[in-house]
Enzyme design. Structure first.
Site, mmCIF file in Angstrom:
data_model
loop_
_atom_site.group_PDB
_atom_site.id
_atom_site.type_symbol
_atom_site.label_atom_id
_atom_site.label_comp_id
_atom_site.label_asym_id
_atom_site.label_seq_id
_atom_site.Cartn_x
_atom_site.Cartn_y
_atom_site.Cartn_z
ATOM 1 N N HIS A 1 -36.909 48.444 54.806
ATOM 2 C CA HIS A 1 -38.252 47.880 54.785
ATOM 3 C C HIS A 1 -38.787 47.847 56.206
ATOM 4 O O HIS A 1 -38.073 48.129 57.171
ATOM 5 C CB HIS A 1 -38.253 46.468 54.177
ATOM 6 C CG HIS A 1 -37.707 45.396 55.056
ATOM 7 N ND1 HIS A 1 -38.271 44.147 55.153
ATOM 8 C CD2 HIS A 1 -36.661 45.362 55.893
ATOM 9 C CE1 HIS A 1 -37.591 43.397 55.991
ATOM 10 N NE2 HIS A 1 -36.596 44.113 56.454
ATOM 11 N N CYS B 1 -39.118 44.129 63.759
ATOM 12 C CA CYS B 1 -39.122 44.297 62.300
ATOM 13 C C CYS B 1 -40.310 45.119 61.805
ATOM 14 O O CYS B 1 -40.374 45.454 60.625
ATOM 15 C CB CYS B 1 -39.081 42.940 61.602
ATOM 16 S SG CYS B 1 -37.509 42.103 61.840
ATOM 17 N N HIS C 1 -36.296 49.795 59.034
ATOM 18 C CA HIS C 1 -34.885 49.477 59.204
ATOM 19 C C HIS C 1 -34.324 49.028 57.860
ATOM 20 O O HIS C 1 -35.070 48.799 56.912
ATOM 21 C CB HIS C 1 -34.685 48.389 60.272
ATOM 22 C CG HIS C 1 -35.320 47.084 59.927
ATOM 23 N ND1 HIS C 1 -36.683 46.866 59.998
ATOM 24 C CD2 HIS C 1 -34.776 45.919 59.481
ATOM 25 C CE1 HIS C 1 -36.956 45.631 59.627
ATOM 26 N NE2 HIS C 1 -35.809 45.040 59.309
ATOM 27 N N HIS D 1 -31.141 46.857 55.422
ATOM 28 C CA HIS D 1 -30.216 45.729 55.297
ATOM 29 C C HIS D 1 -29.372 45.931 54.051
ATOM 30 O O HIS D 1 -29.778 46.614 53.114
ATOM 31 C CB HIS D 1 -30.971 44.405 55.092
ATOM 32 C CG HIS D 1 -31.885 44.042 56.198
ATOM 33 N ND1 HIS D 1 -31.447 43.507 57.384
ATOM 34 C CD2 HIS D 1 -33.235 44.126 56.299
ATOM 35 C CE1 HIS D 1 -32.485 43.275 58.166
ATOM 36 N NE2 HIS D 1 -33.583 43.645 57.535
ATOM 37 N N HIS E 1 -30.998 51.077 47.358
ATOM 38 C CA HIS E 1 -31.289 52.357 48.016
ATOM 39 C C HIS E 1 -32.760 52.736 47.893
ATOM 40 O O HIS E 1 -33.105 53.873 47.577
ATOM 41 C CB HIS E 1 -30.363 53.470 47.494
ATOM 42 C CG HIS E 1 -28.977 53.330 48.026
ATOM 43 N ND1 HIS E 1 -28.078 52.427 47.500
ATOM 44 C CD2 HIS E 1 -28.358 53.930 49.057
ATOM 45 C CE1 HIS E 1 -26.948 52.507 48.190
ATOM 46 N NE2 HIS E 1 -27.091 53.406 49.145
ATOM 47 N N GLU F 1 -30.402 38.250 54.221
ATOM 48 C CA GLU F 1 -30.799 39.541 54.780
ATOM 49 C C GLU F 1 -29.804 40.023 55.835
ATOM 50 O O GLU F 1 -29.543 41.218 55.948
ATOM 51 C CB GLU F 1 -32.195 39.410 55.394
ATOM 52 C CG GLU F 1 -32.757 40.720 55.899
ATOM 53 C CD GLU F 1 -34.155 40.559 56.452
ATOM 54 O OE1 GLU F 1 -35.108 40.709 55.656
ATOM 55 O OE2 GLU F 1 -34.291 40.277 57.649
#
Length: 146
Positions: free
Chosen positions: A27, A37, A41, A43, A78, A130
């Site tokens: 996201h 952010c 990137h 998580h 994914h 997260e």
């Protein structure tokens, strides 16, 4: 999955179930204040969903764990969360895919399914981790329509 204890919510329902799951997703947060952010990137999210109710369904479940996995894991794993335009939006801050919004969105998806069942249990809370040091807990207000 990391074995964790989650904050409990007080309620008067007879049954409570919790479903842990993880999903890998990317996201970005489209806001100037998001700093790093803002960049794409990923998580490995850990989520816990708490559902409670007084009646079981015709299969003896409050809600089938497999359905919860299908609703959340199968949709988000994914993926690039920002691409899910039914749930997230790059223009409205209340729909940026932040941890807070992801937790609320999971609750909304689960409750929408539960509202269509005969026993009508409630999604009481969603916990989303997260990173190893950052998580959000979302609890809809009593009586709030989702």
């Amino acid at each position: 999955m990391i074995q964790q204890m989650y904050p409990a919510i007080a309620h008067r329902f007879v049954y409570e179930l919790n479903k842990d799951m993880q999903f890998a997703a990317a996201h970005y947060v489209p806001a100037e204040q998001a700093g790093k952010c803002r960049q794409l990137h990923g998580h490995t999210y850990f989520a816990n969903i708490t559902v409670a109710g007084d009646e079981l369904d015709a299969s003896g479940f409050l809600v089938n764990f497999a359905i919860l996995k299908q609703l959340i894991h199968d949709r988000f794993d994914h993926s690039l969360l920002n691409d899910d335009s039914d749930l997230f939006d790059d223009e409205r801050p209340d729909r940026f895919p932040t941890t807070e919004v992801v937790a609320r969105t999971i609750c909304e998806l689960v409750q929408a399914h539960l509202d269509g069942t005969a026993n009508r249990p409630r999604c009481l809370q969603v916990y989303v981790r997260e990173t190893p040091t950052s998580y959000c807990l979302y609890r809809p207000k009593d009586g709030e329509s989702l």
